[in-house]
Design a protein around this motif. Sequence first.
Motif, PDB file in Angstrom:
ATOM      1  N   LYS A  33       0.821  -1.211   0.000  1.00 43.22           N
ATOM      2  CA  LYS A  33       0.000   0.000   0.000  1.00 43.22           C
ATOM      3  C   LYS A  33       0.859   1.267   0.000  1.00 43.22           C
ATOM      4  CE  LYS A  33      -2.150  -0.911   3.854  1.00 43.22           C
ATOM      5  NZ  LYS A  33      -1.289  -2.056   4.257  1.00 43.22           N
ATOM      6  N   SER A  34       1.739   1.385   0.982  1.00 40.35           N
ATOM      7  CA  SER A  34       2.571   2.588   1.082  1.00 40.35           C
ATOM      8  C   SER A  34       3.551   2.686  -0.073  1.00 40.35           C
ATOM      9  CB  SER A  34       3.325   2.596   2.423  1.00 40.35           C
ATOM     10  OG  SER A  34       2.426   2.692   3.510  1.00 40.35           O
ATOM     11  N   VAL A  66      -4.950   5.309   2.326  1.00 38.19           N
ATOM     12  CA  VAL A  66      -4.506   3.996   2.775  1.00 38.19           C
ATOM     13  C   VAL A  66      -4.978   3.786   4.208  1.00 38.19           C
ATOM     14  CG1 VAL A  66      -2.475   2.679   3.529  1.00 38.19           C
ATOM     15  CG2 VAL A  66      -2.515   3.732   1.266  1.00 38.19           C
ATOM     16  N   THR A  67      -5.615   2.658   4.461  1.00 37.97           N
ATOM     17  CA  THR A  67      -6.055   2.327   5.808  1.00 37.97           C
ATOM     18  C   THR A  67      -6.128   0.811   5.950  1.00 37.97           C
ATOM     19  OG1 THR A  67      -7.801   2.623   7.472  1.00 37.97           O
ATOM     20  CG2 THR A  67      -8.499   2.421   5.186  1.00 37.97           C
ATOM     21  N   TYR A 117       0.447  15.115   0.288  1.00 32.44           N
ATOM     22  CA  TYR A 117       0.716  13.822   0.907  1.00 32.44           C
ATOM     23  C   TYR A 117       0.613  13.983   2.424  1.00 32.44           C
ATOM     24  CZ  TYR A 117       2.970   9.150   0.695  1.00 32.44           C
ATOM     25  OH  TYR A 117       3.250   7.808   0.764  1.00 32.44           O
ATOM     26  N   LEU A 126       0.734  11.983   6.051  1.00 30.47           N
ATOM     27  CA  LEU A 126       1.247  10.751   6.633  1.00 30.47           C
ATOM     28  C   LEU A 126       0.573  10.429   7.962  1.00 30.47           C
ATOM     29  CD1 LEU A 126       5.037  11.395   5.940  1.00 30.47           C
ATOM     30  CD2 LEU A 126       3.468  10.021   4.581  1.00 30.47           C
ATOM     31  N   GLN A 127       0.789   9.214   8.428  1.00 29.75           N
ATOM     32  CA  GLN A 127       0.173   8.743   9.675  1.00 29.75           C
ATOM     33  C   GLN A 127       0.547   9.611  10.867  1.00 29.75           C
ATOM     34  OE1 GLN A 127       0.902   4.607  10.529  1.00 29.75           O
ATOM     35  NE2 GLN A 127       0.560   4.852  12.707  1.00 29.75           N
ATOM     36  N   ASP A 184      -1.767   8.408   4.007  1.00 24.90           N
ATOM     37  CA  ASP A 184      -1.282   7.090   4.417  1.00 24.90           C
ATOM     38  C   ASP A 184      -1.586   6.867   5.894  1.00 24.90           C
ATOM     39  OD1 ASP A 184      -0.053   4.666   4.647  1.00 24.90           O
ATOM     40  OD2 ASP A 184       1.893   5.307   3.894  1.00 24.90           O
ATOM     41  N   GLU A 185      -2.574   6.034   6.174  1.00 23.71           N
ATOM     42  CA  GLU A 185      -3.007   5.729   7.548  1.00 23.71           C
ATOM     43  C   GLU A 185      -3.213   7.013   8.370  1.00 23.71           C
ATOM     44  OE1 GLU A 185      -3.865   2.875   8.604  1.00 23.71           O
ATOM     45  OE2 GLU A 185      -2.744   1.300   7.571  1.00 23.71           O
ATOM     46  N   MET A 214      -3.067  12.329  -1.322  1.00 20.31           N
ATOM     47  CA  MET A 214      -2.817  10.978  -0.845  1.00 20.31           C
ATOM     48  C   MET A 214      -2.638  11.017   0.670  1.00 20.31           C
ATOM     49  SD  MET A 214      -0.451   9.202  -3.792  1.00 20.31           S
ATOM     50  CE  MET A 214       1.090   9.939  -3.223  1.00 20.31           C
ATOM     51  N   LEU A 239       1.837   4.409  -2.934  1.00 18.19           N
ATOM     52  CA  LEU A 239       1.799   5.862  -2.782  1.00 18.19           C
ATOM     53  C   LEU A 239       3.167   6.487  -3.058  1.00 18.19           C
ATOM     54  CD1 LEU A 239      -0.458   6.542   0.347  1.00 18.19           C
ATOM     55  CD2 LEU A 239      -1.109   6.043  -2.012  1.00 18.19           C
ATOM     56  N   ASN A 240       4.210   5.847  -2.579  1.00 16.34           N
ATOM     57  CA  ASN A 240       5.553   6.407  -2.746  1.00 16.34           C
ATOM     58  C   ASN A 240       6.015   6.372  -4.198  1.00 16.34           C
ATOM     59  OD1 ASN A 240       5.912   7.118  -0.048  1.00 16.34           O
ATOM     60  ND2 ASN A 240       6.692   5.097   0.506  1.00 16.34           N
TER      61      ASN A 240
END
Length: 232
Positions: free
Chosen positions: A37-38, A191-192, A80, A82-83, A159-160, A157, A41-42
């Motif tokens: 998943k990550s 993303v989750t 972007y 991030l978590q 990510d978590e 995007m 995105l990257n």
Amino acid sequence: MLEAVMVKRLRDFTLDFALTVQPGEIMVLMGGNGSGKSTTLNIISGLIEADTATITLNNQCLCRTKDDVDVPVEDRRIGYVLQNSAVFPCMTVRDNVAFGLRARHIGRSVIAERVALWMDRMHIGDLADVKAGNLSGGQKQRVALARALVIEPGLLMMDEPFTALDVESTQAVKDLTRRFVKKIQIPCIVVTHRVTDSTDIGDRACVLCQGRKEWEGIPSEMPEICSVCHCK
């Protein structure tokens, strides 16, 4: 619209994945830990180089490996989140939100106007002069979201983004994300690992298992358990 096709050989498997996300659509990307998943995105953001890839965003080719096309990260116009929020703790909220605009050498008056607008939209205007390190988790995510959107990205995007938040903050960030993705009509990937997140925020969901698409469809119709890697 985002269109991406990518192949990347990883340690345990090869990521071989394609996705399309329409303007104003939120695609939820799910899967077990280490499913790719990550990495997806990257690759889209340009932080990781794929073995082969073709990535197009709003009719601009960001990456086409066969022709050696590779737009630099800073020129891809991707927000972007991030978590862990990735805010700069010693900088004020205002300076955090302005960071991406200053890196693009935009004029001061434009920066001031856009930063004030997005702080107001994210309900953090009263925190403008507070150091980001002193904020709660939910406030930090609002700062991160404002910083991602203030650059007027062609793609968002995340990510978590909800993992470290309490229930109230999670719902607030979900609501803000949906509102502004629809308002400014940009494609969005979240993303989750939680099914509840996908049904709360997603228009479509995609399950990745060992770098390949296992299932795609409406979040409410997602299978309870993945047949390949048994991610819940």
